[in-house]
Design an enzyme around this catalytic site. Structure first.
Site, mmCIF file in Angstrom:
data_model
loop_
_atom_site.group_PDB
_atom_site.id
_atom_site.type_symbol
_atom_site.label_atom_id
_atom_site.label_comp_id
_atom_site.label_asym_id
_atom_site.label_seq_id
_atom_site.Cartn_x
_atom_site.Cartn_y
_atom_site.Cartn_z
ATOM 1 N N THR A 125 0.838 -1.207 0.000
ATOM 2 C CA THR A 125 0.000 0.000 0.000
ATOM 3 C C THR A 125 0.867 1.248 0.000
ATOM 4 O O THR A 125 2.024 1.210 0.471
ATOM 5 C CB THR A 125 -0.920 0.001 1.246
ATOM 6 O OG1 THR A 125 -1.521 1.294 1.391
ATOM 7 C CG2 THR A 125 -0.147 -0.294 2.532
ATOM 8 N N ASP A 126 0.312 2.367 -0.450
ATOM 9 C CA ASP A 126 1.067 3.633 -0.393
ATOM 10 C C ASP A 126 1.256 4.107 1.048
ATOM 11 O O ASP A 126 2.081 4.988 1.304
ATOM 12 C CB ASP A 126 0.395 4.719 -1.247
ATOM 13 C CG ASP A 126 -0.991 5.137 -0.776
ATOM 14 O OD1 ASP A 126 -1.541 4.489 0.145
ATOM 15 O OD2 ASP A 126 -1.534 6.113 -1.328
ATOM 16 N N GLU A 127 0.498 3.514 1.996
ATOM 17 C CA GLU A 127 0.621 3.960 3.391
ATOM 18 C C GLU A 127 1.982 3.618 3.991
ATOM 19 O O GLU A 127 2.341 4.139 5.045
ATOM 20 C CB GLU A 127 -0.515 3.390 4.251
ATOM 21 C CG GLU A 127 -1.860 3.883 3.785
ATOM 22 C CD GLU A 127 -2.950 3.885 4.837
ATOM 23 O OE1 GLU A 127 -2.655 3.729 6.028
ATOM 24 O OE2 GLU A 127 -4.110 4.040 4.437
ATOM 25 N N TYR A 150 -1.512 -0.379 11.248
ATOM 26 C CA TYR A 150 -1.811 -1.030 9.959
ATOM 27 C C TYR A 150 -0.658 -0.815 8.983
ATOM 28 O O TYR A 150 -0.127 -1.766 8.394
ATOM 29 C CB TYR A 150 -3.119 -0.467 9.365
ATOM 30 C CG TYR A 150 -3.257 -0.737 7.881
ATOM 31 C CD1 TYR A 150 -3.520 -2.017 7.404
ATOM 32 C CD2 TYR A 150 -3.099 0.290 6.933
ATOM 33 C CE1 TYR A 150 -3.627 -2.271 6.033
ATOM 34 C CE2 TYR A 150 -3.202 0.052 5.575
ATOM 35 C CZ TYR A 150 -3.464 -1.233 5.123
ATOM 36 O OH TYR A 150 -3.564 -1.484 3.772
ATOM 37 N N LYS A 154 1.970 -3.517 7.263
ATOM 38 C CA LYS A 154 2.080 -3.692 5.807
ATOM 39 C C LYS A 154 3.520 -3.417 5.343
ATOM 40 O O LYS A 154 4.003 -4.024 4.393
ATOM 41 C CB LYS A 154 1.107 -2.750 5.080
ATOM 42 C CG LYS A 154 -0.358 -3.102 5.239
ATOM 43 C CD LYS A 154 -0.765 -4.404 4.572
ATOM 44 C CE LYS A 154 -0.690 -4.341 3.067
ATOM 45 N NZ LYS A 154 -1.198 -5.614 2.453
HETATM 46 P P1 NAD Z 1 -10.641 -6.172 2.688
HETATM 47 O O1 NAD Z 1 -10.562 -5.859 4.136
HETATM 48 O O2 NAD Z 1 -11.865 -5.788 1.931
HETATM 49 O O3 NAD Z 1 -10.412 -7.741 2.466
HETATM 50 C C1 NAD Z 1 -9.418 -8.459 3.146
HETATM 51 C C2 NAD Z 1 -9.665 -9.940 2.891
HETATM 52 O O4 NAD Z 1 -8.627 -10.677 3.535
HETATM 53 C C3 NAD Z 1 -10.995 -10.459 3.462
HETATM 54 O O5 NAD Z 1 -11.625 -11.297 2.520
HETATM 55 C C4 NAD Z 1 -10.569 -11.261 4.691
HETATM 56 O O6 NAD Z 1 -11.465 -12.322 5.012
HETATM 57 C C5 NAD Z 1 -9.209 -11.764 4.244
HETATM 58 N N1 NAD Z 1 -8.351 -12.115 5.395
HETATM 59 C C6 NAD Z 1 -8.077 -11.331 6.463
HETATM 60 N N2 NAD Z 1 -7.287 -11.993 7.323
HETATM 61 C C7 NAD Z 1 -7.024 -13.206 6.766
HETATM 62 C C8 NAD Z 1 -6.247 -14.329 7.161
HETATM 63 N N3 NAD Z 1 -5.579 -14.343 8.327
HETATM 64 N N4 NAD Z 1 -6.200 -15.397 6.335
HETATM 65 C C9 NAD Z 1 -6.881 -15.405 5.164
HETATM 66 N N5 NAD Z 1 -7.642 -14.381 4.746
HETATM 67 C C10 NAD Z 1 -7.712 -13.294 5.537
HETATM 68 O O7 NAD Z 1 -9.343 -5.509 2.041
HETATM 69 P P2 NAD Z 1 -9.132 -4.750 0.661
HETATM 70 O O8 NAD Z 1 -9.475 -3.332 0.839
HETATM 71 O O9 NAD Z 1 -9.737 -5.544 -0.434
HETATM 72 O O10 NAD Z 1 -7.532 -4.824 0.556
HETATM 73 C C11 NAD Z 1 -6.889 -5.955 -0.045
HETATM 74 C C12 NAD Z 1 -5.393 -5.751 -0.014
HETATM 75 O O11 NAD Z 1 -5.039 -4.554 -0.692
HETATM 76 C C13 NAD Z 1 -4.821 -5.582 1.401
HETATM 77 O O12 NAD Z 1 -3.583 -6.249 1.451
HETATM 78 C C14 NAD Z 1 -4.629 -4.077 1.562
HETATM 79 O O13 NAD Z 1 -3.606 -3.791 2.468
HETATM 80 C C15 NAD Z 1 -4.267 -3.688 0.143
HETATM 81 N N6 NAD Z 1 -4.596 -2.314 -0.264
HETATM 82 C C16 NAD Z 1 -5.855 -1.823 -0.078
HETATM 83 C C17 NAD Z 1 -6.173 -0.538 -0.555
HETATM 84 C C18 NAD Z 1 -7.563 0.028 -0.393
HETATM 85 O O14 NAD Z 1 -7.769 1.199 -0.742
HETATM 86 N N7 NAD Z 1 -8.544 -0.706 0.077
HETATM 87 C C19 NAD Z 1 -5.186 0.223 -1.214
HETATM 88 C C20 NAD Z 1 -3.897 -0.322 -1.358
HETATM 89 C C21 NAD Z 1 -3.625 -1.594 -0.911
HETATM 90 O O1 DAU Z 2 -3.981 4.413 0.800
HETATM 91 C C1 DAU Z 2 -4.310 3.057 0.757
HETATM 92 C C2 DAU Z 2 -5.102 2.685 1.994
HETATM 93 O O2 DAU Z 2 -6.385 3.288 1.839
HETATM 94 C C3 DAU Z 2 -5.226 1.183 2.190
HETATM 95 O O3 DAU Z 2 -3.947 0.645 2.422
HETATM 96 C C4 DAU Z 2 -6.153 0.881 3.378
HETATM 97 O O4 DAU Z 2 -6.349 -0.512 3.507
HETATM 98 C C5 DAU Z 2 -7.498 1.542 3.134
HETATM 99 O O5 DAU Z 2 -8.341 1.333 4.250
HETATM 100 C C6 DAU Z 2 -7.307 3.044 2.873
HETATM 101 O O6 DAU Z 2 -6.871 3.714 4.086
HETATM 102 P P1 DAU Z 2 -7.470 5.137 4.528
HETATM 103 O O7 DAU Z 2 -7.259 5.292 5.973
HETATM 104 O O8 DAU Z 2 -7.000 6.209 3.625
HETATM 105 O O9 DAU Z 2 -9.041 4.854 4.166
HETATM 106 P P2 DAU Z 2 -10.385 5.197 4.931
HETATM 107 O O10 DAU Z 2 -11.510 4.871 3.994
HETATM 108 O O11 DAU Z 2 -10.427 4.620 6.304
HETATM 109 O O12 DAU Z 2 -10.306 6.782 5.095
HETATM 110 C C7 DAU Z 2 -10.131 7.642 3.972
HETATM 111 C C8 DAU Z 2 -9.990 9.049 4.511
HETATM 112 O O13 DAU Z 2 -11.248 9.465 5.064
HETATM 113 C C9 DAU Z 2 -8.980 9.189 5.637
HETATM 114 O O14 DAU Z 2 -8.320 10.445 5.539
HETATM 115 C C10 DAU Z 2 -9.835 9.151 6.913
HETATM 116 C C11 DAU Z 2 -11.133 9.797 6.454
HETATM 117 N N1 DAU Z 2 -12.355 9.311 7.137
HETATM 118 C C12 DAU Z 2 -12.601 7.973 7.140
HETATM 119 C C13 DAU Z 2 -13.726 7.469 7.758
HETATM 120 C C14 DAU Z 2 -14.001 5.971 7.776
HETATM 121 C C15 DAU Z 2 -13.243 10.213 7.703
HETATM 122 O O15 DAU Z 2 -13.027 11.441 7.660
HETATM 123 N N2 DAU Z 2 -14.363 9.712 8.306
HETATM 124 C C16 DAU Z 2 -14.638 8.375 8.383
HETATM 125 O O16 DAU Z 2 -15.658 7.987 8.972
#
Ligand code: NAD
Ligand code: DAU
Length: 336
Positions: A125-127, A150, A154
């Site tokens: 992730t970019d985080e 988190y 990662k």
């Molecule tokens: P999500 O939370 O929607 O899904 C995570 C999945 O992983 C779920 O299906 C869960 O059941 C499974 N899981 C969790 N723990 C597990 C374990 N111990 N064994 C097997 N399965 C398990 O997540 P997402 O938003 O789809 O993110 C997927 C991947 O992409 C993650 O690695 C996250 O860090 C990365 N990522 C997410 C974002 C974003 O914006 N959501 C951006 C960049 C990278």
């Molecule tokens: O950048 C990639 C990441 O993006 C992934 O690695 C993470 O898995 C994914 O959860 C996401 O992280 P963020 O923390 O950026 O996403 P989130 O949707 O939780 O929040 C987006 C922005 O909105 C952040 O600045 C926090 C803010 N926020 C979020 C929630 C849930 C609010 O202001 N209010 C809220 O209730």
């Protein structure tokens, strides 16, 4: 090619499975997912009937179970999406994040190494880069400065991929993507959370001053990049993936309020998330130049389609909010 994909009952993994099975009609896809609160088999319902799709419920930290699945399936490639993903939950309780995101990744890479998997792609992730000021963008060479439990977990997983390449020669690849949006996202994340609250006539909680910036990318654009890195990326390398689409949280909130036909009184400011990263911005020059990948979905179109999807699929998110989706696994198998 047989691809084993972990965490594909979640948001990005399920969208990727759909995308990849369409793009490669000859691929066999093996999904491994623990089905935590974030895993939902309904996300895969439309592809699950295909004879070239298989599902195993397992924890990526369970070396015995993962070893048995790998020995049985003998995948050519592995993509690890499985993770605990919600920053706020990691602030509440980091332990599960460290276990799944670090030890789970180690387990997958150990088993991949023993079985001689040809490509292992770690979804990072970019985080991992931490937070930017008003100027600049993250490149693959930017320092890793994670700020939440988190992000730290990662980062450890991301660096393990590097270590396994350098030490054992496991052909690892890493992608670092920005914030995804699209269908099937768990409604704890900003966009689906706010859409479902607004639909209920409730106020949406904006953290702090709402001026934090995220770079939003449609999940299909992320899938396109993951596929390209899996097939054509160079082992040992990291690839940034971004949307080129920086927005403040206030901007996103206003767009959602307008799309849902509500007004400014639907927004409330609440205390900030501890350690809240101020700004993310991605320099994706490397993946553009080396693999010819760039985002294709215009944000306004993608956001409108996404809001429409949540409105058209109310049953999906109602089942999630009620917890009903947690019994989907039993129902899925009872019907076979
Ligand atoms: P999500 O939370 O929607 O899904 C995570 C999945 O992983 C779920 O299906 C869960 O059941 C499974 N899981 C969790 N723990 C597990 C374990 N111990 N064994 C097997 N399965 C398990 O997540 P997402 O938003 O789809 O993110 C997927 C991947 O992409 C993650 O690695 C996250 O860090 C990365 N990522 C997410 C974002 C974003 O914006 N959501 C951006 C960049 C990278
Ligand atoms: O950048 C990639 C990441 O993006 C992934 O690695 C993470 O898995 C994914 O959860 C996401 O992280 P963020 O923390 O950026 O996403 P989130 O949707 O939780 O929040 C987006 C922005 O909105 C952040 O600045 C926090 C803010 N926020 C979020 C929630 C849930 C609010 O202001 N209010 C809220 O209730």
């Amino acid at each position: 090619m047989k691809v084993l994909i972990t965490g594909a009952a979640g948001f990005i993994g399920s969208n990727f499975v759909r995308y990849a099975m369409k793009a490669h009609a000859d691929w066999e896809v093996v999904v491994v997912d623990k089905l935590t609160y974030a895993g939902n088999l309904a996300n895969l319902e439309d592809v699950a009937q295909a004879p070239r799709f298989r599902f195993h419920r397992a924890d990526i930290c369970d070396a015995g179970a993962i070893g048995r699945i790998f020995s049985q399936e003998k995948p050519d490639a592995v993509i690890n999406f499985a993770a605990e993903t919600h920053v706020d939950r990691s602030i509440d309780d980091p332990s599960l994040f460290l276990r799944t995101n670090i030890l789970g990744t180690q387990t997958l890479m150990d088993v991949s190494r023993k079985l001689g998997v040809a490509r292992y792609l770690q979804i990072s992730t970019d985080e991992v880069y931490g937070s930017l000021g008003p100027a600049g963008r993250f490149s693959e060479d930017s320092p890793l400065q994670p700020n939440s439990p988190y992000a730290a977990s990662k980062t450890a997983a991301d660096l393990l991929a590097r270590a396994y390449f350098k030490t054992y020669g496991l052909p690892t690849l890493v992608t670092r993507c920005s914030n995804n949006y699209g269908p099937y996202q768990f409604p704890e994340k900003l966009i689906p959370f706010f859409v479902t609250l607004l639909h209920e006539g409730k106020q949406v909680p904006v953290y702090g001053d709402g001026m934090n910036v995220r770079d939003w990318i449609h999940v299909d654009d992320h899938s396109r990049a993951v596929l390209a890195v899996l097939l054509h990326g160079k082992p040992g390398q990291v690839y940034n993936v971004g949307g080129g689409n920086e927005r403040t949280n206030i901007e996103i909130t206003k767009l959602l309020i307008a799309a849902m036909g509500r007004d400014a009184s639907s927004m409330k400011f609440v205390p900030d998330r501890p350690g809240h990263d101020r700004r993310y911005a991605i320099d994706d020059a490397k993946i553009r130049a080396e693999l010819g990948v760039s985002p294709q979905v215009p944000f306004e179109e993608g956001l409108e389609a996404t809001v429409r999807w949540y409105l058209d699929n109310e049953a999906w998110w109602r089942a999630v909010l009620s917890g009903d989706y947690l019994t989907f696994y039993e129902r899925w198998y009872a019907n076979r």
